[in-house]
Design a protein around this motif. Structure first.
Motif: not given
Length: 169
Positions: A24-42, A76-81
């Motif tokens: 379930e955890s893996l699925d939720l993280l995967s869904q989050a990535r699909k919903a926000g592929p460029d969202d560094f919050g994910v 995350l480093w690419k976005a915040q570095g």
């Protein structure tokens, strides 16, 4: 929360529940990535989840978990570095700590040590410094010492946030 519940089930020897909750955890993280592929919050959430829980997973799951953490912290480093020195202590420490620990756990030892050096340079006098010093003196100490979640729950942090929220009503 699903990863936490999975780990708690594992630690209570409820293996079927662990497998269900971990999937379930893996699925939720995967869904989050699909919903926000460029969202560094994910990336921050994914990296943070694995930085906290990867070593508590069964051995056969750990390499993949640390690999996901490493990839997430790299994103995350690419976005915040580029603005790392302008970030608050907590964000700077968690990013650099996550980079260091995930690099160390995935065999990128030289890279991990560069992040440790950056922690020593930019986070002197914070809770990150003593751990970074320990790792610098003995990189094998990284197997036993956490360098993340060191300022997540610092004294007064929750109370200040609750006061702000209550005052906003």
């Amino acid at each position: 929360a699903a990863t936490y519940r999975a780990v708690r089930a594992l630690e209570a020897n409820r293996n079927d529940e662990f497998r269900q909750k971990y999937q379930e955890s893996l699925d939720l993280l995967s869904q989050a990535r699909k919903a926000g592929p460029d969202d560094f919050g994910v990336s921050a959430i994914t990296g943070g989840v694995y930085a906290v829980f990867a070593d508590r997973l069964p051995k056969e799951y750990r390499a993949a978990a640390w690999s996901r953490a490493y990839d997430s912290y790299q994103e995350l480093w690419k976005a915040q570095g580029p603005v790392i020195d302008k970030l608050p202590t907590h964000m700077r420490g968690e990013l650099l700590g996550g980079l260091a620990v995930s690099a160390m756990r995935t065999g990128h030892t030289e890279e991990a040590m560069r992040h440790v050096d950056k922690i020593l340079e930019s986070l002197a006098g914070t809770p990150y410094e003593p751990v970074a010093k320990k790792w610098k003196e003995n990189p094998k100490a990284a197997a036993d010492a956490s360098i993340t979640c060191l300022t997540c729950h610092e004294q007064g942090r929750l109370a200040a946030r609750l006061n702000a929220l209550n005052g906003a009503k």
